[in-house]
Motif scaffolding. Structure first.
Motif, short mmCIF file in Angstrom:
data_model
loop_
_atom_site.label_atom_id
_atom_site.label_comp_id
_atom_site.label_asym_id
_atom_site.label_seq_id
_atom_site.Cartn_x
_atom_site.Cartn_y
_atom_site.Cartn_z
N LEU A 67 -6.38 -13.27 9.20
CA LEU A 67 -6.83 -12.06 9.87
C LEU A 67 -5.86 -10.91 9.63
O LEU A 67 -6.28 -9.78 9.37
CB LEU A 67 -7.01 -12.31 11.37
N ALA A 68 -4.57 -11.18 9.68
CA ALA A 68 -3.56 -10.14 9.46
C ALA A 68 -3.68 -9.54 8.06
O ALA A 68 -3.59 -8.32 7.89
CB ALA A 68 -2.16 -10.69 9.68
N ILE A 69 -3.90 -10.37 7.06
CA ILE A 69 -4.09 -9.88 5.69
C ILE A 69 -5.28 -8.93 5.64
O ILE A 69 -5.19 -7.83 5.08
CB ILE A 69 -4.31 -11.06 4.71
N SER A 70 -6.37 -9.33 6.24
CA SER A 70 -7.60 -8.53 6.20
C SER A 70 -7.45 -7.22 6.97
O SER A 70 -7.88 -6.17 6.50
CB SER A 70 -8.77 -9.34 6.75
N ILE A 71 -6.85 -7.30 8.14
CA ILE A 71 -6.67 -6.08 8.95
C ILE A 71 -5.72 -5.13 8.24
O ILE A 71 -5.94 -3.91 8.20
CB ILE A 71 -6.16 -6.43 10.36
N ARG A 72 -4.65 -5.66 7.66
CA ARG A 72 -3.71 -4.81 6.92
C ARG A 72 -4.42 -4.12 5.75
O ARG A 72 -4.21 -2.94 5.50
CB ARG A 72 -2.53 -5.67 6.44
N TYR A 73 -5.26 -4.86 5.05
CA TYR A 73 -6.03 -4.30 3.94
C TYR A 73 -6.94 -3.17 4.43
O TYR A 73 -6.97 -2.09 3.85
CB TYR A 73 -6.85 -5.39 3.26
N LEU A 74 -7.68 -3.43 5.50
CA LEU A 74 -8.60 -2.43 6.03
C LEU A 74 -7.88 -1.21 6.61
O LEU A 74 -8.35 -0.09 6.50
CB LEU A 74 -9.50 -3.06 7.10
N ALA A 75 -6.73 -1.45 7.22
CA ALA A 75 -6.00 -0.38 7.89
C ALA A 75 -5.23 0.52 6.93
O ALA A 75 -5.12 1.72 7.16
CB ALA A 75 -5.03 -0.97 8.92
N THR A 76 -4.72 -0.06 5.86
CA THR A 76 -3.84 0.70 4.98
C THR A 76 -4.46 1.06 3.64
O THR A 76 -4.01 2.00 2.98
CB THR A 76 -2.54 -0.07 4.69
N GLY A 77 -5.45 0.29 3.21
CA GLY A 77 -6.03 0.53 1.90
C GLY A 77 -5.17 -0.01 0.76
O GLY A 77 -5.42 0.28 -0.40
N ASP A 78 -4.13 -0.80 1.11
CA ASP A 78 -3.32 -1.43 0.06
C ASP A 78 -4.21 -2.27 -0.84
O ASP A 78 -5.18 -2.87 -0.37
CB ASP A 78 -2.26 -2.36 0.67
N ASP A 79 -3.88 -2.32 -2.12
CA ASP A 79 -4.67 -3.18 -3.00
C ASP A 79 -4.19 -4.63 -2.86
O ASP A 79 -3.17 -4.92 -2.24
CB ASP A 79 -4.65 -2.69 -4.44
N PHE A 80 -4.95 -5.55 -3.43
CA PHE A 80 -4.66 -6.97 -3.28
C PHE A 80 -3.32 -7.35 -3.90
O PHE A 80 -2.63 -8.24 -3.42
CB PHE A 80 -5.78 -7.82 -3.86
N ARG A 81 -2.94 -6.69 -4.97
CA ARG A 81 -1.65 -6.99 -5.60
C ARG A 81 -0.49 -6.56 -4.70
O ARG A 81 0.52 -7.24 -4.62
CB ARG A 81 -1.55 -6.35 -6.97
N SER A 82 -0.63 -5.44 -4.00
CA SER A 82 0.41 -5.02 -3.07
C SER A 82 0.53 -6.00 -1.91
O SER A 82 1.63 -6.34 -1.48
CB SER A 82 0.11 -3.63 -2.52
N LEU A 83 -0.63 -6.45 -1.41
CA LEU A 83 -0.62 -7.43 -0.32
C LEU A 83 -0.01 -8.76 -0.77
O LEU A 83 0.59 -9.47 0.02
CB LEU A 83 -2.03 -7.63 0.21
N HIS A 84 -0.16 -9.06 -2.05
CA HIS A 84 0.45 -10.27 -2.61
C HIS A 84 1.96 -10.26 -2.39
O HIS A 84 2.55 -11.26 -2.00
CB HIS A 84 0.11 -10.38 -4.09
N TYR A 85 2.60 -9.13 -2.62
CA TYR A 85 4.05 -9.04 -2.46
C TYR A 85 4.46 -9.13 -1.00
O TYR A 85 5.51 -9.67 -0.67
CB TYR A 85 4.58 -7.75 -3.07
#
Length: 132
Positions: A67-85
């Motif tokens: 859930l944290a990954i998904s909320i962070r993605y929706l909230a910030t617009g970070d791409d999946f590669r940024s979230l990977h790091y």
């Protein structure tokens, strides 16, 4: 600190989320752009749908982290590669997690979320519906 458990590296992200949830400052809302209590309510509603089981080959990513990954993605617009790091999970798996969690959010909150449909034309003059 990282440890290896059943062929999966358990990072400090699970511990960090627990610490952020326990703190009563601005750190958690700053990280996920939502309050701790809203996150916990959403987690309780989504957990049955987004929880995965461990196998003998790998340890499942906990529902809280999914859930944290998904909320962070929706909230910030970070791409999946940024979230990977940030989360130390492959960008391919992050993509799958985000899509699964978003689909679960629509299922669980279908009475509380308005989905607006827009019809638009393509070059072949065929109508398509896009949900916003």
């Amino acid at each position: 600190m990282t440890t290896i458990h059943r062929n999966r590296t358990i990072t400090g992200m699970e511990r960090l989320l627990s610490e952020l949830t326990a703190e009563s400052g601005i750190e958690f809302p700053g990280f996920l752009r939502m309050s701790t209590s809203d996150f916990e309510i959403l987690l309780q509603k989504l957990a049955p749908l987004i929880t995965k089981k461990d196998t003998k080959f790998r340890k499942a990513i906990p529902a809280k982290v999914r859930l944290a990954i998904s909320i962070r993605y929706l909230a910030t617009g970070d791409d999946f590669r940024s979230l990977h790091y940030l989360f130390k999970i492959s960008h391919q798996l992050i993509s799958k997690i985000v899509h699964e969690v978003c689909a679960s959010i629509l299922i669980v909150l279908k009475d509380k979320v308005m989905v607006r449909k827009i019809q638009y034309f393509t070059h072949s003059s065929v109508y398509f519906t896009k949900c916003l």
